[in-house]
Design a protein around this motif. Structure first.
Motif, PDB file in Angstrom:
ATOM      1  N   ALA A 288       0.833  -1.198   0.000  1.00  0.00           N
ATOM      2  CA  ALA A 288       0.000   0.000   0.000  1.00  0.00           C
ATOM      3  C   ALA A 288       0.868   1.249   0.000  1.00  0.00           C
ATOM      4  O   ALA A 288       1.950   1.278   0.583  1.00  0.00           O
ATOM      5  CB  ALA A 288      -0.905   0.002   1.244  1.00  0.00           C
ATOM      6  N   LYS A 289       0.408   2.298  -0.739  1.00  0.00           N
ATOM      7  CA  LYS A 289       1.170   3.553  -0.812  1.00  0.00           C
ATOM      8  C   LYS A 289       1.041   4.286   0.513  1.00  0.00           C
ATOM      9  O   LYS A 289      -0.010   4.287   1.165  1.00  0.00           O
ATOM     10  CB  LYS A 289       0.617   4.436  -1.931  1.00  0.00           C
ATOM     11  N   PRO A 290       2.160   4.956   0.949  1.00  0.00           N
ATOM     12  CA  PRO A 290       2.061   5.729   2.210  1.00  0.00           C
ATOM     13  C   PRO A 290       1.201   6.965   2.008  1.00  0.00           C
ATOM     14  O   PRO A 290       1.079   7.487   0.897  1.00  0.00           O
ATOM     15  CB  PRO A 290       3.522   6.107   2.482  1.00  0.00           C
ATOM     16  N   GLU A 291       0.585   7.405   3.085  1.00  0.00           N
ATOM     17  CA  GLU A 291      -0.281   8.589   3.015  1.00  0.00           C
ATOM     18  C   GLU A 291       0.594   9.844   2.975  1.00  0.00           C
ATOM     19  O   GLU A 291       1.508  10.006   3.791  1.00  0.00           O
ATOM     20  CB  GLU A 291      -1.215   8.638   4.220  1.00  0.00           C
ATOM     21  N   TYR A 292       0.297  10.707   1.986  1.00  0.00           N
ATOM     22  CA  TYR A 292       1.060  11.954   1.864  1.00  0.00           C
ATOM     23  C   TYR A 292       0.466  12.987   2.814  1.00  0.00           C
ATOM     24  O   TYR A 292      -0.740  12.960   3.117  1.00  0.00           O
ATOM     25  CB  TYR A 292       1.005  12.474   0.421  1.00  0.00           C
ATOM     26  N   PRO A 293       1.303  13.950   3.272  1.00  0.00           N
ATOM     27  CA  PRO A 293       0.757  15.013   4.153  1.00  0.00           C
ATOM     28  C   PRO A 293      -0.174  15.927   3.373  1.00  0.00           C
ATOM     29  O   PRO A 293      -0.023  16.111   2.158  1.00  0.00           O
ATOM     30  CB  PRO A 293       2.015  15.754   4.612  1.00  0.00           C
ATOM     31  N   ALA A 294      -1.153  16.489   4.069  1.00  0.00           N
ATOM     32  CA  ALA A 294      -2.129  17.377   3.426  1.00  0.00           C
ATOM     33  C   ALA A 294      -1.444  18.672   3.006  1.00  0.00           C
ATOM     34  O   ALA A 294      -0.516  19.141   3.656  1.00  0.00           O
ATOM     35  CB  ALA A 294      -3.282  17.676   4.398  1.00  0.00           C
ATOM     36  N   LYS A 295      -1.886  19.237   1.829  1.00  0.00           N
ATOM     37  CA  LYS A 295      -1.297  20.484   1.337  1.00  0.00           C
ATOM     38  C   LYS A 295      -1.778  21.637   2.209  1.00  0.00           C
ATOM     39  O   LYS A 295      -2.938  21.670   2.625  1.00  0.00           O
ATOM     40  CB  LYS A 295      -1.723  20.729  -0.112  1.00  0.00           C
ATOM     41  N   PRO A 296      -0.860  22.631   2.455  1.00  0.00           N
ATOM     42  CA  PRO A 296      -1.304  23.795   3.255  1.00  0.00           C
ATOM     43  C   PRO A 296      -2.277  24.649   2.450  1.00  0.00           C
ATOM     44  O   PRO A 296      -2.227  24.702   1.221  1.00  0.00           O
ATOM     45  CB  PRO A 296       0.005  24.537   3.519  1.00  0.00           C
ATOM     46  N   ALA A 297      -3.199  25.349   3.158  1.00  0.00           N
ATOM     47  CA  ALA A 297      -4.208  26.196   2.506  1.00  0.00           C
ATOM     48  C   ALA A 297      -3.554  27.490   2.051  1.00  0.00           C
ATOM     49  O   ALA A 297      -2.771  28.104   2.793  1.00  0.00           O
ATOM     50  CB  ALA A 297      -5.357  26.498   3.486  1.00  0.00           C
ATOM     51  N   TYR A 298      -3.807  27.869   0.757  1.00  0.00           N
ATOM     52  CA  TYR A 298      -3.238  29.117   0.236  1.00  0.00           C
ATOM     53  C   TYR A 298      -4.092  30.299   0.699  1.00  0.00           C
ATOM     54  O   TYR A 298      -5.315  30.160   0.862  1.00  0.00           O
ATOM     55  CB  TYR A 298      -3.215  29.069  -1.294  1.00  0.00           C
ATOM     56  N   PRO A 299      -3.470  31.492   0.889  1.00  0.00           N
ATOM     57  CA  PRO A 299      -4.273  32.667   1.297  1.00  0.00           C
ATOM     58  C   PRO A 299      -5.176  33.128   0.160  1.00  0.00           C
ATOM     59  O   PRO A 299      -4.869  32.931  -1.010  1.00  0.00           O
ATOM     60  CB  PRO A 299      -3.206  33.720   1.617  1.00  0.00           C
ATOM     61  N   ALA A 300      -6.316  33.710   0.513  1.00  0.00           N
ATOM     62  CA  ALA A 300      -7.289  34.170  -0.489  1.00  0.00           C
ATOM     63  C   ALA A 300      -6.733  35.371  -1.242  1.00  0.00           C
ATOM     64  O   ALA A 300      -5.980  36.183  -0.690  1.00  0.00           O
ATOM     65  CB  ALA A 300      -8.606  34.543   0.205  1.00  0.00           C
ATOM     66  N   LYS A 301      -7.083  35.459  -2.582  1.00  0.00           N
ATOM     67  CA  LYS A 301      -6.611  36.580  -3.404  1.00  0.00           C
ATOM     68  C   LYS A 301      -7.372  37.839  -3.027  1.00  0.00           C
ATOM     69  O   LYS A 301      -8.562  37.776  -2.714  1.00  0.00           O
ATOM     70  CB  LYS A 301      -6.826  36.260  -4.889  1.00  0.00           C
ATOM     71  N   PRO A 302      -6.702  39.028  -3.106  1.00  0.00           N
ATOM     72  CA  PRO A 302      -7.420  40.289  -2.781  1.00  0.00           C
ATOM     73  C   PRO A 302      -8.436  40.605  -3.877  1.00  0.00           C
ATOM     74  O   PRO A 302      -8.243  40.276  -5.047  1.00  0.00           O
ATOM     75  CB  PRO A 302      -6.298  41.327  -2.748  1.00  0.00           C
ATOM     76  N   ALA A 303      -9.548  41.221  -3.506  1.00  0.00           N
ATOM     77  CA  ALA A 303     -10.620  41.557  -4.447  1.00  0.00           C
ATOM     78  C   ALA A 303     -10.162  42.665  -5.389  1.00  0.00           C
ATOM     79  O   ALA A 303      -9.399  43.558  -5.010  1.00  0.00           O
ATOM     80  CB  ALA A 303     -11.877  42.001  -3.687  1.00  0.00           C
ATOM     81  N   LYS A 304     -10.583  42.574  -6.690  1.00  0.00           N
ATOM     82  CA  LYS A 304     -10.206  43.585  -7.677  1.00  0.00           C
ATOM     83  C   LYS A 304     -11.011  44.850  -7.423  1.00  0.00           C
ATOM     84  O   LYS A 304     -12.187  44.786  -7.057  1.00  0.00           O
ATOM     85  CB  LYS A 304     -10.481  43.073  -9.088  1.00  0.00           C
ATOM     86  N   PRO A 305     -10.386  46.056  -7.676  1.00  0.00           N
ATOM     87  CA  PRO A 305     -11.152  47.312  -7.474  1.00  0.00           C
ATOM     88  C   PRO A 305     -12.179  47.487  -8.589  1.00  0.00           C
ATOM     89  O   PRO A 305     -11.996  47.008  -9.703  1.00  0.00           O
ATOM     90  CB  PRO A 305     -10.065  48.385  -7.545  1.00  0.00           C
ATOM     91  N   ALA A 306     -13.276  48.173  -8.290  1.00  0.00           N
ATOM     92  CA  ALA A 306     -14.349  48.413  -9.266  1.00  0.00           C
ATOM     93  C   ALA A 306     -13.906  49.497 -10.240  1.00  0.00           C
ATOM     94  O   ALA A 306     -13.359  50.532  -9.828  1.00  0.00           O
ATOM     95  CB  ALA A 306     -15.634  48.835  -8.531  1.00  0.00           C
ATOM     96  N   TYR A 307     -14.078  49.209 -11.581  1.00  0.00           N
ATOM     97  CA  TYR A 307     -13.692  50.192 -12.597  1.00  0.00           C
ATOM     98  C   TYR A 307     -14.771  51.264 -12.694  1.00  0.00           C
ATOM     99  O   TYR A 307     -15.963  50.986 -12.472  1.00  0.00           O
ATOM    100  CB  TYR A 307     -13.533  49.500 -13.954  1.00  0.00           C
ATOM    101  N   PRO A 308     -14.373  52.505 -13.074  1.00  0.00           N
ATOM    102  CA  PRO A 308     -15.408  53.556 -13.214  1.00  0.00           C
ATOM    103  C   PRO A 308     -16.298  53.282 -14.420  1.00  0.00           C
ATOM    104  O   PRO A 308     -15.877  52.677 -15.399  1.00  0.00           O
ATOM    105  CB  PRO A 308     -14.569  54.823 -13.411  1.00  0.00           C
TER     106      PRO A 308
END
Length: 424
Positions: A288-308
């Protein structure tokens, strides 16, 4: 020799390779020496050669008396070079060719057989005398051609020499008989391969440290407001487009008749049962294959500003009306063409004279009767081919059904885009 760092880096691996080769040769010698039970005794060293005794110095030789100087001879004037041709080089003597052997005498061929005499051909009958044609007109005398000078006489060609008689080719010796090869030996059966060893289990993968969080990007600055565009005058209203006449309704097609039932297909004979395949050997179970460690959670991307918001486009101004086209003057009428004069009548051709009648050809001699050929033997009768099975009758194609009526197209909206085209 250079001492640059590049050459040093090249020389150091070369020296290491030479040292490794010497060590390998030395190790090979020791291994070869270990194979012998009783090695040879070492060779005795050579005796030291005694040094030579010092020798007395040679006595010095007396100096030779100085010779008197010879009187200086006057210089002879330099002769100019002769402009004559240079002497030809001597060519090497040609080697003596060996005497050629004499050609053998050609053998006498047997006498040719006497050809048979051909039969006497039959005498053809005399052809009839042709009638005399009318006399042709006398041609005028052409002027005499100028006399050309006499051509030079070519010299006589030399007589070809007589070639020697060709010798008789010797007969080739007979090829030797090939020996019989021995029969091939019977190869033994291949041995069964042993089972493969089981692979060891891989070690567990190490846990990687979590990546640091990405820094937050600064907010984008707001775009500057665009200057307001000038307002154009409102576009004039175009006249409404006339409605097209309605299309006539399509006629109704007759209903499609039902297809006739197809005859039942004959049942094909069942396929014979194939022998069962031999079972494959069971493979060993994989670890049986060994269990790999879980990937760390990436930070959320910042929201884009609203165009005029984009400003609204101003309306187009009204185009000025085009001037009316002037009326062109009418073209003048072309004058009538004059009538062609009548051609003069052609004179009648004179009648051709009758050709003289052709004489009758003489009758061909009768062909001799050839002997009749023997009749061919009767060919054996061919056997009858086996009767083919009767094919089932194909069903007749049914009539096509009537298409349903298409719905009326919706009326197009009135566009005021090409109003100016109606003025032209």
């Amino acid at each position: 020799m250079t001492t640059s760092p590049r050459w040093r880096s090249v020389l150091t691996p070369a020296a290491m390779a030479a040292a490794l080769a010497a060590a390998a040769l030395a190790s090979g010698g020791t291994v070869y020496a270990d194979d012998h039970a009783t090695p040879h005794p070492p060779y005795p060293s050579k005796p030291v050669h005694p040094a030579h005794a010092p020798q007395p110095a040679h006595p010095a030789k007396p100096m030779h008396p100085v010779k008197p100087e010879q009187p200086v001879k006057p210089m002879h004037p330099v002769k100019p070079e002769h402009p004559g041709k240079p002497a030809k080089p001597e060519y090497p003597a040609k080697p003596a060719h060996p005497d050629k052997p004499m050609h053998p005498v050609k053998p006498e061929y047997p006498a040719k057989p006497v050809k048979p005499e051909h039969p006497v051909k039959p005498v053809h009958p005399d052809k009839p005398v042709k009638p005399e044609y009318p006399a042709k007109p006398v041609k005028p005398e052409y002027p005499a051609k100028p006399v050309h000078p006499a051509k030079p006489v070519h010299p006589a060609k030399p007589v070809k020499p007589e070639y020697p008689v060709k010798p008789v080719k010797p007969e080739y010796p007979a090829h030797p008989v090939k020996p019989e090869y021995p029969a091939k030996p019977v190869y033994p059966a291949k041995p069964e391969y042993p089972a493969k060893p089981v692979k060891p289990e891989y070690p567990a993968k190490p846990v990687y440290p979590e990546k640091p969080a990405k820094p937050e990007y600064p907010a984008k600055p707001a775009y500057p407001e665009k200057p307001a565009k000038p307002e154009y005058p409102a576009k004039p209203a175009y006249p409404e487009k006339p409605a097209y006449p309605a299309k006539p309704a399509k006629p109704e097609y007759p209903a499609k008749p039902a297809y006739p039932e197809k005859p039942a297909k004959p049942e094909y004979p069942a396929k014979p049962a194939y022998p069962a395949k031999p079972a494959k050997p069971a493979y060993p179970e994989k670890p049986a294959k060994p269990e790999y460690p879980a990937k760390p959670a990436y930070p959320a991307k910042p929201a884009k500003p609203a165009y005029p918001a984009k400003p609204a486009h101003p309306e187009k101004p009204a185009y000025p009306a085009k001037p009316a086209k002037p009326e062109y003057p009418s073209k003048p009428a072309h004058p009538a063409k004059p009538a062609k004069p009548d051609y003069p009548s052609k004179p009648a051709h004179p009648a051709k004279p009758d050709y003289p009648s052709k004489p009758a050809h003489p009758a061909k001699p009768a062909k001799p009767d050839y002997p009749s050929k023997p009749a061919h033997p009767d060919k054996p009768a061919k056997p009858d081919y086996p009767s083919k099975p009767a094919h089932p009758d194909k069903p007749s194609h049914p009539d096509k059904p009537s298409h349903p009526d298409k719905p009326d197209y919706p009326s197009k909206p009135t566009h005021t885009k090409h109003q100016d085209k109606d003025q032209w």
